[in-house]
Design a protein around this motif. Sequence first.
Motif, mmCIF file in Angstrom:
data_model
loop_
_atom_site.group_PDB
_atom_site.id
_atom_site.type_symbol
_atom_site.label_atom_id
_atom_site.label_comp_id
_atom_site.label_asym_id
_atom_site.label_seq_id
_atom_site.Cartn_x
_atom_site.Cartn_y
_atom_site.Cartn_z
ATOM 1 N N ILE A 79 -9.739 -73.997 -31.802
ATOM 2 C CA ILE A 79 -9.773 -75.306 -31.133
ATOM 3 C C ILE A 79 -10.874 -76.006 -30.788
ATOM 4 O O ILE A 79 -11.086 -76.979 -30.488
ATOM 5 C CB ILE A 79 -9.088 -75.181 -29.939
ATOM 6 C CG1 ILE A 79 -9.764 -74.231 -28.691
ATOM 7 C CG2 ILE A 79 -7.489 -74.705 -30.109
ATOM 8 C CD1 ILE A 79 -9.047 -74.259 -27.485
ATOM 9 N N GLY A 80 -12.134 -75.202 -31.254
ATOM 10 C CA GLY A 80 -13.420 -75.956 -30.894
ATOM 11 C C GLY A 80 -13.963 -75.830 -29.429
ATOM 12 O O GLY A 80 -14.520 -76.621 -29.067
ATOM 13 N N TRP A 81 -13.486 -74.798 -28.903
ATOM 14 C CA TRP A 81 -13.966 -74.692 -27.292
ATOM 15 C C TRP A 81 -13.725 -75.699 -26.629
ATOM 16 O O TRP A 81 -12.872 -76.580 -26.720
ATOM 17 C CB TRP A 81 -15.412 -74.030 -27.431
ATOM 18 C CG TRP A 81 -15.566 -72.827 -27.851
ATOM 19 C CD1 TRP A 81 -15.494 -72.568 -29.262
ATOM 20 C CD2 TRP A 81 -15.523 -71.513 -27.220
ATOM 21 N NE1 TRP A 81 -15.577 -71.039 -29.303
ATOM 22 C CE2 TRP A 81 -15.616 -70.571 -28.228
ATOM 23 C CE3 TRP A 81 -15.559 -71.131 -25.920
ATOM 24 C CZ2 TRP A 81 -15.867 -69.088 -27.690
ATOM 25 C CZ3 TRP A 81 -15.729 -69.948 -25.496
ATOM 26 C CH2 TRP A 81 -15.774 -68.877 -26.417
ATOM 27 N N TYR A 82 -14.424 -75.775 -25.496
ATOM 28 C CA TYR A 82 -14.094 -77.050 -24.358
ATOM 29 C C TYR A 82 -14.427 -78.289 -24.815
ATOM 30 O O TYR A 82 -15.754 -78.656 -25.565
ATOM 31 C CB TYR A 82 -14.836 -76.741 -23.003
ATOM 32 C CG TYR A 82 -14.537 -75.438 -22.445
ATOM 33 C CD1 TYR A 82 -13.267 -75.779 -21.530
ATOM 34 C CD2 TYR A 82 -14.894 -74.119 -22.411
ATOM 35 C CE1 TYR A 82 -12.658 -74.758 -20.901
ATOM 36 C CE2 TYR A 82 -14.174 -73.081 -21.898
ATOM 37 C CZ TYR A 82 -13.093 -73.239 -21.021
ATOM 38 O OH TYR A 82 -12.661 -72.375 -20.368
ATOM 39 N N ASP A 83 -13.797 -79.489 -24.499
ATOM 40 C CA ASP A 83 -14.253 -80.754 -25.072
ATOM 41 C C ASP A 83 -15.274 -81.242 -23.816
ATOM 42 O O ASP A 83 -15.021 -81.632 -22.780
ATOM 43 C CB ASP A 83 -12.856 -81.616 -24.858
ATOM 44 C CG ASP A 83 -13.071 -82.966 -25.473
ATOM 45 O OD1 ASP A 83 -14.198 -83.387 -25.537
ATOM 46 O OD2 ASP A 83 -11.897 -83.531 -26.035
ATOM 47 N N GLU A 84 -16.545 -81.754 -24.585
ATOM 48 C CA GLU A 84 -17.324 -82.202 -23.659
ATOM 49 C C GLU A 84 -17.171 -83.663 -23.238
ATOM 50 O O GLU A 84 -18.179 -84.147 -22.646
ATOM 51 C CB GLU A 84 -18.897 -81.942 -24.482
ATOM 52 C CG GLU A 84 -19.144 -80.460 -24.563
ATOM 53 C CD GLU A 84 -20.498 -80.350 -25.374
ATOM 54 O OE1 GLU A 84 -21.155 -81.328 -25.685
ATOM 55 O OE2 GLU A 84 -20.662 -78.967 -25.685
ATOM 56 N N ASP A 85 -15.945 -84.327 -23.770
ATOM 57 C CA ASP A 85 -16.095 -85.698 -23.281
ATOM 58 C C ASP A 85 -15.601 -85.678 -21.704
ATOM 59 O O ASP A 85 -15.725 -86.581 -21.307
ATOM 60 C CB ASP A 85 -14.770 -86.193 -24.009
ATOM 61 C CG ASP A 85 -15.290 -86.608 -25.362
ATOM 62 O OD1 ASP A 85 -16.400 -86.566 -25.679
ATOM 63 O OD2 ASP A 85 -14.401 -87.094 -26.152
#
Length: 122
Positions: free
Chosen positions: A10-16
């Motif tokens: 899932i690409g880890w945590y969303d930095e947005d």
Amino acid sequence: MVPKKIMDKIGWYDEDYFLNGEDIDLCWKIWELGYKIMYVPRIKISHYKGAAKGKTQKQGVKVKVDLATKRKVLIAGADAMKIFYNKHYKNKYPFFVSGVVLSGIWVMKQVRLLKFNLTGKI
């Protein structure tokens, strides 16, 4: 707890997200992959909810957070709703529905800011 292989997918945590929203976004992405999100009530974790926001006490001592930080946290909560909606729902509904939802988030943010400006509390 999430296995590393799923986090890698899932690409880890969303930095947005600055603060708030990253947990529900993470669960959403895991659910979209077909995995179940489970709540295990037997597990207990100590979490000083609101400590970063100056809303709680840690070991009997009130956590001091300056007004600028409180304001930033307040804005981040509303912004997280907007980010989540735009990423996961905006393209699923007609533009006028999204307009109503996003307008509602904006109004809620303004009401929270007004209350904060009057009271200094989140």
